[in-house]
Scaffold this motif. Sequence first.
Motif, PDB file in Angstrom:
ATOM      1  N   THR A 152      29.376  27.176  38.704  1.00 54.89           N
ATOM      2  CA  THR A 152      28.570  28.293  38.177  1.00 54.89           C
ATOM      3  C   THR A 152      28.309  28.108  36.682  1.00 54.89           C
ATOM      4  OG1 THR A 152      30.562  29.615  37.777  1.00 54.89           O
ATOM      5  CG2 THR A 152      29.432  29.908  39.906  1.00 54.89           C
ATOM      6  N   ARG A 178      37.360  38.498  22.904  1.00 54.31           N
ATOM      7  CA  ARG A 178      37.092  39.371  24.059  1.00 54.31           C
ATOM      8  C   ARG A 178      38.090  40.521  24.057  1.00 54.31           C
ATOM      9  NH1 ARG A 178      35.328  37.692  29.789  1.00 54.31           N
ATOM     10  NH2 ARG A 178      36.553  38.861  31.275  1.00 54.31           N
ATOM     11  N   ASN A 235      39.211  43.802  29.223  1.00 52.93           N
ATOM     12  CA  ASN A 235      38.281  43.146  30.141  1.00 52.93           C
ATOM     13  C   ASN A 235      39.010  42.055  30.930  1.00 52.93           C
ATOM     14  OD1 ASN A 235      36.113  42.011  31.384  1.00 52.93           O
ATOM     15  ND2 ASN A 235      34.923  41.659  29.530  1.00 52.93           N
ATOM     16  N   HIS A 241      41.478  31.287  39.023  1.00 50.75           N
ATOM     17  CA  HIS A 241      40.927  30.184  39.809  1.00 50.75           C
ATOM     18  C   HIS A 241      42.061  29.441  40.504  1.00 50.75           C
ATOM     19  CE1 HIS A 241      37.911  31.282  36.907  1.00 50.75           C
ATOM     20  NE2 HIS A 241      37.002  30.570  37.526  1.00 50.75           N
ATOM     21  N   ASP A 256      43.930  45.478  41.148  1.00 49.84           N
ATOM     22  CA  ASP A 256      43.304  44.339  41.833  1.00 49.84           C
ATOM     23  C   ASP A 256      43.148  43.157  40.885  1.00 49.84           C
ATOM     24  OD1 ASP A 256      43.064  45.670  44.188  1.00 49.84           O
ATOM     25  OD2 ASP A 256      40.912  46.057  44.025  1.00 49.84           O
ATOM     26  N   SER A 280      29.647  33.614  39.413  1.00 48.24           N
ATOM     27  CA  SER A 280      29.908  33.883  40.825  1.00 48.24           C
ATOM     28  C   SER A 280      29.571  35.317  41.229  1.00 48.24           C
ATOM     29  CB  SER A 280      31.387  33.616  41.113  1.00 48.24           C
ATOM     30  OG  SER A 280      32.192  34.444  40.283  1.00 48.24           O
ATOM     31  N   ARG A 316      28.965  42.098  41.345  1.00 46.56           N
ATOM     32  CA  ARG A 316      28.084  41.242  40.531  1.00 46.56           C
ATOM     33  C   ARG A 316      27.333  40.333  41.490  1.00 46.56           C
ATOM     34  NH1 ARG A 316      30.731  37.457  35.940  1.00 46.56           N
ATOM     35  NH2 ARG A 316      31.360  36.216  37.745  1.00 46.56           N
TER      36      ARG A 316
END
Length: 321
Positions: free
Chosen positions: A31, A54, A58, A63, A113, A177, A191
Amino acid sequence: MKYKETLIGSDIEYAKKLLINNELVAIPTETVYGLASNAFDAGAVSQIFIAKNRPKTNPLIIHLGTIDQLKEIVKEIPEAALVLLNKFTPGPLTLLLPKNHLVPEIVTAGLPDVAVRIPSHPLTLSLLQQISFPLAAPSANPFGYISPTKAIHVQRMLNGKIPYILDGGECKSGIESTIVGFKDNKVIIYRQGIITKEDIEDCVGTTYLNESKKTVAPGMMDSHYAPHTPLYLTDNIETMIKDLGVSDIGLITYNEYCNTLPETQQILLFKSDNYKMGAANLYAALHEMDSKSYKAIVVKKLPHHGIGAAINDRLWRASMK
Ligand code: TXA
Ligand code: MG
């Protein structure tokens, strides 16, 4: 600057060594490039927030190399999630699943989550399968700026802030993604991406787009992916160019050039309605236009379905200030 220079190379052993030492490495995915650290080490993860500037509110995507590794960090996997995992991974799909104790709070910004995905880029997939921990990785751009789809984009944006960029060439999909979550037996798309709402519905039936203005996570906030040059997204480029009243404009359009501006000031994202190519070229086009001192970047809105909708979403956020 933390490092004299950020190196670019394809030395997977060196990338492994840095990550094992809790340092950051930019990694290629199908991506966009990600900025990776050991997801199990809160101190290493906190370096990501510093390098990107950042907000810690957030959360990050984790991965992993295999579905079995993914199962080790979540409490449960709903049936629909398993169907999607089997169909689309490795690939550009991220799932929001209930995290277990192995995932540090800093990764999910305290949310229950965790976002997980198995990328399909061969170099990164191989790296993930060779290390004993998963990688937390947001896109490798300063917070709010355009995502990188080439190693050189990362180097220009983060030079001196990280030691190494693992070069895997240009990202094939080119936009981030697709993110899905699962609530009361419903599949919710948070998204949009190359894997479209229609693709997901073919596997699990009806899905719902999260259109609530209340962001689930602050990273889904409106202004995002934005160049420094003001960006205008429009259905009618001729009128927009006239209204702007200046001629030093960069135009990003598709299928055919516009007669109002010299072709040298235009980038065609794709020809012959090849939307996948449009996604692959999108961020490189934005990086290039932003590097030319134009007064404005004008972009033609795409037909709003499938990959067109995913691209429009990025462009709409890029146009917000
Ligand atoms: O394609 C991608 O997903 C790329 C590559 C590097 O994998 N990564 C990426 O990460 O786009 P990032 O951090 O730029 O975007 C991740 C999005 C953010 O909007 C974040 O708020 C959201 O996912 N997110 C992450 N964890 C979440 C969570 N636990 N709950 C809700 N949203 C979450
Ligand atoms: Mg990002």
